[in-house]
Scaffold this motif. Structure first.
Motif, PDB file in Angstrom:
ATOM      1  N   LYS A 154       1.007  -1.240   0.099  1.00  0.00           N
ATOM      2  CA  LYS A 154       0.126  -0.075   0.082  1.00  0.00           C
ATOM      3  C   LYS A 154       0.753   1.353   0.165  1.00  0.00           C
ATOM      4  O   LYS A 154       0.587   2.185  -0.645  1.00  0.00           O
ATOM      5  CB  LYS A 154      -0.875  -0.069   1.299  1.00  0.00           C
ATOM      6  CG  LYS A 154      -1.840   0.965   1.259  1.00  0.00           C
ATOM      7  CD  LYS A 154      -3.205   0.617   1.532  1.00  0.00           C
ATOM      8  CE  LYS A 154      -4.259   0.544   0.464  1.00  0.00           C
ATOM      9  NZ  LYS A 154      -5.340  -0.090   0.706  1.00  0.00           N
ATOM     10  N   SER A 157       2.710   1.778  -3.469  1.00  0.00           N
ATOM     11  CA  SER A 157       1.681   2.188  -4.478  1.00  0.00           C
ATOM     12  C   SER A 157       1.426   3.767  -4.456  1.00  0.00           C
ATOM     13  O   SER A 157       1.397   4.336  -5.386  1.00  0.00           O
ATOM     14  CB  SER A 157       0.503   1.234  -4.348  1.00  0.00           C
ATOM     15  OG  SER A 157      -0.455   1.848  -3.444  1.00  0.00           O
ATOM     16  N   CYS A 158       1.301   4.018  -2.863  1.00  0.00           N
ATOM     17  CA  CYS A 158       1.119   5.625  -2.737  1.00  0.00           C
ATOM     18  C   CYS A 158       2.280   6.342  -3.511  1.00  0.00           C
ATOM     19  O   CYS A 158       2.256   7.326  -4.041  1.00  0.00           O
ATOM     20  CB  CYS A 158       0.981   5.846  -1.517  1.00  0.00           C
ATOM     21  SG  CYS A 158      -0.522   5.582  -0.604  1.00  0.00           S
ATOM     22  N   ILE A 160       4.639   5.371  -5.740  1.00  0.00           N
ATOM     23  CA  ILE A 160       4.770   5.062  -7.041  1.00  0.00           C
ATOM     24  C   ILE A 160       3.754   6.133  -7.721  1.00  0.00           C
ATOM     25  O   ILE A 160       4.335   6.796  -8.669  1.00  0.00           O
ATOM     26  CB  ILE A 160       4.367   3.612  -7.345  1.00  0.00           C
ATOM     27  CG1 ILE A 160       5.433   2.835  -7.055  1.00  0.00           C
ATOM     28  CG2 ILE A 160       4.226   3.616  -8.972  1.00  0.00           C
ATOM     29  CD1 ILE A 160       5.075   1.316  -7.333  1.00  0.00           C
TER      30      ILE A 160
ATOM     31  N   ASP B  65      -3.885   5.336   5.216  1.00  0.00           N
ATOM     32  CA  ASP B  65      -3.431   4.341   4.139  1.00  0.00           C
ATOM     33  C   ASP B  65      -2.029   4.774   3.810  1.00  0.00           C
ATOM     34  O   ASP B  65      -1.002   3.987   3.797  1.00  0.00           O
ATOM     35  CB  ASP B  65      -4.053   4.528   2.968  1.00  0.00           C
ATOM     36  CG  ASP B  65      -5.414   3.551   2.735  1.00  0.00           C
ATOM     37  OD1 ASP B  65      -5.361   3.064   3.649  1.00  0.00           O
ATOM     38  OD2 ASP B  65      -5.974   3.797   1.795  1.00  0.00           O
ATOM     39  N   ASP B  66      -1.624   5.985   4.080  1.00  0.00           N
ATOM     40  CA  ASP B  66      -0.274   6.539   3.751  1.00  0.00           C
ATOM     41  C   ASP B  66       0.394   6.679   5.009  1.00  0.00           C
ATOM     42  O   ASP B  66       1.778   7.250   4.698  1.00  0.00           O
ATOM     43  CB  ASP B  66      -0.405   7.682   2.719  1.00  0.00           C
ATOM     44  CG  ASP B  66      -1.191   8.750   3.322  1.00  0.00           C
ATOM     45  OD1 ASP B  66      -1.891   8.667   4.355  1.00  0.00           O
ATOM     46  OD2 ASP B  66      -1.438   9.914   2.578  1.00  0.00           O
ATOM     47  N   SER B  92      -4.821  -1.294  -5.305  1.00  0.00           N
ATOM     48  CA  SER B  92      -3.472  -0.432  -4.881  1.00  0.00           C
ATOM     49  C   SER B  92      -2.645  -0.968  -6.298  1.00  0.00           C
ATOM     50  O   SER B  92      -1.782  -0.165  -6.460  1.00  0.00           O
ATOM     51  CB  SER B  92      -2.878  -1.112  -3.719  1.00  0.00           C
ATOM     52  OG  SER B  92      -2.687  -2.230  -3.518  1.00  0.00           O
ATOM     53  N   VAL B  93      -2.873  -1.982  -6.949  1.00  0.00           N
ATOM     54  CA  VAL B  93      -2.039  -2.266  -8.209  1.00  0.00           C
ATOM     55  C   VAL B  93      -2.474  -1.629  -9.192  1.00  0.00           C
ATOM     56  O   VAL B  93      -1.560  -0.818  -9.921  1.00  0.00           O
ATOM     57  CB  VAL B  93      -2.277  -3.591  -8.508  1.00  0.00           C
ATOM     58  CG1 VAL B  93      -1.839  -3.816 -10.074  1.00  0.00           C
ATOM     59  CG2 VAL B  93      -1.954  -4.875  -7.647  1.00  0.00           C
ATOM     60  N   ARG B  95      -3.641   1.451  -8.947  1.00  0.00           N
ATOM     61  CA  ARG B  95      -3.086   2.759  -8.441  1.00  0.00           C
ATOM     62  C   ARG B  95      -1.668   2.984  -8.746  1.00  0.00           C
ATOM     63  O   ARG B  95      -1.437   4.014  -9.144  1.00  0.00           O
ATOM     64  CB  ARG B  95      -3.391   3.039  -6.832  1.00  0.00           C
ATOM     65  CG  ARG B  95      -3.186   4.320  -6.504  1.00  0.00           C
ATOM     66  CD  ARG B  95      -3.486   4.445  -5.052  1.00  0.00           C
ATOM     67  NE  ARG B  95      -3.258   5.562  -4.538  1.00  0.00           N
ATOM     68  CZ  ARG B  95      -2.939   5.886  -3.204  1.00  0.00           C
ATOM     69  NH1 ARG B  95      -3.371   5.240  -2.403  1.00  0.00           N
ATOM     70  NH2 ARG B  95      -2.700   7.188  -2.685  1.00  0.00           N
ATOM     71  N   ALA B  96      -0.919   1.852  -8.802  1.00  0.00           N
ATOM     72  CA  ALA B  96       0.519   1.930  -8.944  1.00  0.00           C
ATOM     73  C   ALA B  96       1.023   1.801 -10.204  1.00  0.00           C
ATOM     74  O   ALA B  96       1.744   2.581 -10.654  1.00  0.00           O
ATOM     75  CB  ALA B  96       1.395   1.019  -8.102  1.00  0.00           C
ATOM     76  N   ILE B  97       0.127   0.877 -11.146  1.00  0.00           N
ATOM     77  CA  ILE B  97       0.487   0.659 -12.473  1.00  0.00           C
ATOM     78  C   ILE B  97      -0.003   1.184 -13.300  1.00  0.00           C
ATOM     79  O   ILE B  97       0.274   1.388 -14.532  1.00  0.00           O
ATOM     80  CB  ILE B  97       0.770  -0.993 -12.733  1.00  0.00           C
ATOM     81  CG1 ILE B  97       1.850  -1.503 -11.636  1.00  0.00           C
ATOM     82  CG2 ILE B  97       0.999  -1.444 -13.954  1.00  0.00           C
ATOM     83  CD1 ILE B  97       1.818  -3.081 -11.132  1.00  0.00           C
TER      84      ILE B  97
END
Lengths: 211, 104
Positions: A154, A157-158, A160, B65-66, B92-93, B95-97
């Motif tokens: 998590k 991902s933030c 990135i 979350d962060d 989250s995948v 969000r990242a990719i």
């Protein structure tokens, strides 16, 4: 792309060239950071998926065990048996750094009571409750591993997402803008130079005519 | 530093955790869930939340979350899994990719 609103002077040109250099450098570094984060993230995510499947299956089993054990006991007995846990579990937290993101790691520790001690007496409960409690003990480690990986995924991902935005902002906004402004200043200065030369030529002509 | 491990959920779902010596918060509505989350977040490293409660207080959980701690992890309660855990993972995948690569 709109150019920046600056006056076309030599000093401004120098300043902008320096900024362009920094922007290019930063873009390259951030791109590397993004790629590395992505690599780490991919590693985590596969493991996360697998671990979550296992944990969910394991937990469902443990809950079933407890329900079955509880079905043979009265509610009061079960409540009384589990009311005062003879031990408590705490998590030891250390932080690991993955390319600038600090990610927590958990390690559980039994602070009071031992691993094998049960919080109830054997006289009123049955053996299926014992088995259920034992299977839950084994689950705990897996659950903490899941928490570690899921939190790391998590957080990554933030990060990135943030890094990607920065890379794109530099690549598609900042750098083209600076390049365009530099080009504009160069052209403006050349134009000035030409007009000065023409003026001089004209003045020279006028001086020669008057002689 | 030592932190607690907490579990929030309905009575039956948190029963196994009670036996393991983890601190549990029983809740049966949004109000009590929020109260439990607030008091657990202060000193817990990991908070396990049943999926039905997780859905109830999703926005409040998103605040963590962060932050590095605590990690709020959903788990299926006795009523059965809803696939929420996997759904969050896919989120989250994405969000990242930018696209979901986990779906086969």
């Amino acid at each position: 792309m709109a150019r920046l609103n600056v006056s076309p002077t030599r000093m401004e040109l120098g300043r902008l060239k320096k900024r362009l250099g920094v922007a290019r450098n930063g873009h390259k570094l951030l791109k590397d950071k993004r790629d590395e984060l992505m690599k780490q993230f991919m590693k985590l995510i596969r493991r996360n998926q697998e671990l979550r499947r296992n944990c969910e299956a394991g937990l469902a089993r443990a809950q079933n065990d407890f329900l079955l054990a509880g079905a043979l006991l009265s509610d009061e007995t079960l409540d009384a048996a589990l009311m005062l846990p003879s031990r408590s579990v705490t998590a030891e937290v250390t932080f690991r750094n993955i390319t600038g993101v600090s990610v927590p790691e958990f390690d559980y520790r039994i602070t009071s009571g031992s691993k094998d001690s049960q919080c109830y007496g054997f006289s009123e409960t049955n053996s299926s409750l014992d088995r259920a409690a034992q299977s839950m003990d084994r689950m705990l480690e897996m659950l903490l591993e899941l928490a570690r990986i899921e939190k790391a995924a998590k957080l990554l991902s933030c990060e990135i997402e943030k890094t990607r935005r920065r890379v794109n902002a530099l690549e598609y906004v900042m750098i083209p803008q600076l390049e365009e402004t530099i080009k504009f200043i160069n052209m403006k200065m050349e134009e000035n130079e030409r007009s000065t030369r023409i003026r001089l030529m004209k003045v020279k002509d006028m001086v020669l005519e008057n002689k | 530093m030592a932190y607690n491990i907490s579990v929030i959920g309905n009575k039956e779902s948190i029963l196994p955790f009670r036996a393991a010596g983890v601190r549990v918060y029983e809740c049966n509505g949004r109000g009590s869930a929020l109260k439990a989350l607030k008091s657990a977040a202060g000193d817990s490293a990991v908070i396990y939340v049943t999926e039905d409660v997780f859905v109830m207080i999703r926005d409040e959980i998103a605040e963590y979350d962060d932050k590095p701690l605590p990690a709020v992890i959903p788990f299926p309660g006795t009523s059965g899994g809803t696939g929420l855990g996997m759904e969050l993972l896919n989120g989250s995948v994405e969000r990242a990719i930018g696209s979901n690569i986990l779906q086969e």
